[in-house]
Structure formats: C-alpha cells, structure tokens
Motif scaffolding. Structure first.
Motif, mmCIF file in Angstrom:
data_model
loop_
_atom_site.group_PDB
_atom_site.id
_atom_site.type_symbol
_atom_site.label_atom_id
_atom_site.label_comp_id
_atom_site.label_asym_id
_atom_site.label_seq_id
_atom_site.Cartn_x
_atom_site.Cartn_y
_atom_site.Cartn_z
ATOM 1 N N GLU A 61 0.825 -1.206 0.000
ATOM 2 C CA GLU A 61 0.000 0.000 0.000
ATOM 3 C C GLU A 61 0.860 1.257 0.000
ATOM 4 O O GLU A 61 0.529 2.242 -0.673
ATOM 5 N N ALA A 62 1.980 1.229 0.720
ATOM 6 C CA ALA A 62 2.888 2.374 0.729
ATOM 7 C C ALA A 62 3.463 2.623 -0.664
ATOM 8 O O ALA A 62 3.580 3.768 -1.114
ATOM 9 N N ALA A 63 3.822 1.536 -1.352
ATOM 10 C CA ALA A 63 4.342 1.687 -2.713
ATOM 11 C C ALA A 63 3.284 2.270 -3.646
ATOM 12 O O ALA A 63 3.578 3.139 -4.474
ATOM 13 N N GLN A 64 2.055 1.802 -3.515
ATOM 14 C CA GLN A 64 0.973 2.355 -4.336
ATOM 15 C C GLN A 64 0.734 3.822 -4.028
ATOM 16 O O GLN A 64 0.484 4.623 -4.925
ATOM 17 N N GLN A 65 0.828 4.176 -2.764
ATOM 18 C CA GLN A 65 0.586 5.561 -2.359
ATOM 19 C C GLN A 65 1.677 6.492 -2.873
ATOM 20 O O GLN A 65 1.385 7.561 -3.415
ATOM 21 N N HIS A 66 2.946 6.087 -2.709
ATOM 22 C CA HIS A 66 4.049 6.966 -3.112
ATOM 23 C C HIS A 66 4.284 6.928 -4.618
ATOM 24 O O HIS A 66 4.675 7.935 -5.210
ATOM 25 N N GLY A 67 4.088 5.781 -5.235
ATOM 26 C CA GLY A 67 4.088 5.688 -6.684
ATOM 27 C C GLY A 67 5.429 5.726 -7.373
ATOM 28 O O GLY A 67 5.494 5.618 -8.598
ATOM 29 N N GLU A 68 6.520 5.864 -6.642
ATOM 30 C CA GLU A 68 7.836 5.915 -7.270
ATOM 31 C C GLU A 68 8.920 5.560 -6.258
ATOM 32 O O GLU A 68 8.712 5.660 -5.038
ATOM 33 N N VAL A 69 10.061 5.147 -6.796
ATOM 34 C CA VAL A 69 11.216 4.872 -5.953
ATOM 35 C C VAL A 69 11.780 6.193 -5.456
ATOM 36 O O VAL A 69 12.053 7.091 -6.249
ATOM 37 N N GLY A 70 11.942 6.312 -4.153
ATOM 38 C CA GLY A 70 12.478 7.540 -3.586
ATOM 39 C C GLY A 70 12.565 7.441 -2.080
ATOM 40 O O GLY A 70 12.138 6.451 -1.464
ATOM 41 N N LEU A 71 13.109 8.486 -1.459
ATOM 42 C CA LEU A 71 13.299 8.486 -0.013
ATOM 43 C C LEU A 71 11.990 8.343 0.758
ATOM 44 O O LEU A 71 11.957 7.599 1.752
ATOM 45 N N PRO A 72 10.894 9.027 0.369
ATOM 46 C CA PRO A 72 9.651 8.841 1.137
ATOM 47 C C PRO A 72 9.204 7.383 1.192
ATOM 48 O O PRO A 72 8.777 6.900 2.251
ATOM 49 N N LEU A 73 9.303 6.672 0.060
ATOM 50 C CA LEU A 73 8.924 5.260 0.068
ATOM 51 C C LEU A 73 9.889 4.461 0.924
ATOM 52 O O LEU A 73 9.462 3.609 1.719
ATOM 53 N N ARG A 74 11.185 4.726 0.789
ATOM 54 C CA ARG A 74 12.173 3.970 1.583
ATOM 55 C C ARG A 74 11.946 4.174 3.075
ATOM 56 O O ARG A 74 12.032 3.211 3.855
ATOM 57 N N GLU A 75 11.647 5.378 3.485
ATOM 58 C CA GLU A 75 11.392 5.637 4.899
ATOM 59 C C GLU A 75 10.135 4.901 5.368
ATOM 60 O O GLU A 75 10.108 4.348 6.471
ATOM 61 N N ALA A 76 9.106 4.910 4.523
ATOM 62 C CA ALA A 76 7.864 4.220 4.891
ATOM 63 C C ALA A 76 8.105 2.723 5.027
ATOM 64 O O ALA A 76 7.640 2.090 5.981
ATOM 65 N N LEU A 77 8.841 2.143 4.086
ATOM 66 C CA LEU A 77 9.117 0.707 4.149
ATOM 67 C C LEU A 77 9.951 0.360 5.378
ATOM 68 O O LEU A 77 9.726 -0.683 6.017
#
Length: 283
Positions: A70-86
C-alpha cells in the motif's frame, strides 16, 4: 500464466501481494528435506525453532507486507519517502513477529527481502519480469533510511569480520543469488521432470552453492561456508534432489552441516524470494 492474472478481481492488489509473500515463506518452511534448516522432519541445526513457529511467524507478517504494498501504491515511485515508509513498516512488522515468536528471530531477513520485492511489484504491477522486479527492489534498497538503527545484527558483524556482502548488499544488487542461480535452477529442474519439491530443493542448493551466507559464517566461519558450498554443488553435480546419487550427497551434506551446527538461513530467505518471483512472473 502469471499468478497475478489469476487474482480475484475483487481482491486488492496489496492483499494479493501479501498473500504471495506469506505463501512463499510457508512454502520455504515446508520444503523437505532441507539440510540444516527447519522442515517437516524437525528443527535442523536450530534449538529454538520448529515448523509451527515458522508458520506462525510467516502469518504474522501478512499485515506488514500488505502495508508495504500500500505504501508503494501511495508513493508511486522509488524515492526516499517510500524507503522511509518501508523501513518504518518493516520495523513494526519485525516487532509483531518477535511478539509472536517470543523473541526468536525467524524471518528478519525475509522481511527485508520480500518487503522490497512486494513494494517493487506494487509500484509497477503490470511489469511481471522477475529481473525487472528485482532490480526495482534493488533501487529501493540503495536508498539509505535515516531512521534505521545502526546495524548490530549477526549478519552485520560477519560482513565486517569477513568482508562479504550481506542481505543489504544482496538486495542492492538485485538479488543475484536468486535471479542468476536459484530461479534458473528451479526451472531447469522442472523442465527435466524433477517434480516441484525436488526442483525447489535444487534451487535452494544452487543458492547455497554461491552465497556467502552470513548465517553460516556466524555459526561456523569459513570452514562452515566452504562445507556448505561444496556440499550443495556435490548434490547438483550428482544429479540433484530427484536422483538417487543426489539424495545420497544431500544426506551427506546434512550430516556435515549438523556436525558443524550450520543452518543456511540466508539461502532460505533467498529461496523464499525466488519462489515469490517465480509465482509473480517470469524471466
């Protein structure tokens, strides 16, 4: 046909990816006979693990994997916000796992590997090529998470001591042990008529034969790693798990690993990653 094409249209993608990840962990745990590892026969080289605990641990991680997708779907791209969420979700998932297992580390490495792959596939669910999924996961792994604690695991200690790459670096490179060794062997053995369980055992052995497994190094140092690699290669050279000669070599490998108190846990995590990628798409 990809497993994704068989998904119930009413089932959210994140739920389905969590299902695939948990199924991969349970399939890995159930696979028998695995040298030195927990399986249907017993606890292998472990004194604090058993098959029921592995199943409970895997099932406890379903919400973690769903949230990562769900975090990947929300952020939609590879980047720091997704990495922090994961990273945050993974740490919460690990805490939930340890609560279920009474503090026993059953799947810490698998949270890292499968979590990255789940997120990578959720970012681009129509791109089912296994190598593309793994490389996308590697791009995520290359991003430092500022909130991540300083590595203090056995694996990190082994990496410093022996100068080998650990689970972090394996992911950053796009899981080469799974992509270049595990998956090709899985498919070669299937094509040769080995049967699914023997093909999966051969895939595990192909990973063991190449991986600088930090779990092995922690327990038995370079001697243990050499015995693991050489023994796994001997099984495959003899004809693999589906052959009589291969089974003899497999028994010899298990006896040696139990003598050394070795459990190739890193290879087991990568077999789960291999099975996830195999279910999700094709090379």
């Amino acid at each position: 046909m990809s497993a994704l094409t068989l998904r119930d249209a009413d089932l959210p993608l994140a739920d389905w990816l969590a299902d695939l990840a948990v199924d991969a962990l349970i399939d890995e745990a159930d696979l028998t006979p695995k040298p030195g590892l927990v399986d249907r026969r017993g606890s292998g080289a472990h004194h604090d693990l058993h098959l029921g605990l592995m199943h409970a641990s895997a099932l406890s991680l379903w919400p973690c994997f769903r949230q990562m997708a769900e975090a990947a779907q929300q952020h939609g791209e590879v980047g720091l916000p997704l990495r922090e969420a994961l990273g945050r979700i993974g740490r919460e998932g690990e805490a939930a796992m340890l609560a279920i297992t009474g503090g026993v580390n059953t799947h810490r490495g698998a949270i890292w590997a499968l979590g990255l792959l789940v997120a990578a596939l959720a970012l681009s669910p129509d791109s089912l090529d296994a190598r593309a999924i793994a490389l996308r996961a590697g791009r995520i792994a290359l991003i430092d998470d500022p909130a991540a604690p300083k590595p203090d695991s056995h694996g990190a200690d082994v990496c410093r001591r022996y100068g080998v790459r650990g689970a972090r670096e394996e992911a950053q490179l796009g899981f080469p042990a799974a992509l270049d060794h595990g998956l090709p062997q899985l498919r070669r053995s299937r094509a040769a008529g080995a049967g699914e369980q023997n093909a999966r055992l051969d895939a595990l052995l192909a990973i063991m034969a190449e991986l600088s497994d930090t779990c092995v190094l922690w327990r038995a140092g370079p001697e243990g790693l050499q015995a693991t690699r050489a023994g796994a290669r001997a099984v495959l050279v003899a004809g693999g798990a589906a052959s009589l000669a291969g089974r003899r070599q497999l028994r010899a490998l298990e006896a040696r690993l139990l003598e050394l108190n070795v459990s190739p846990g890193g290879a087991a995590d990568l077999l789960a990653a291999c099975l996830f990628l195999d279910h999700a798409g094709s090379l």
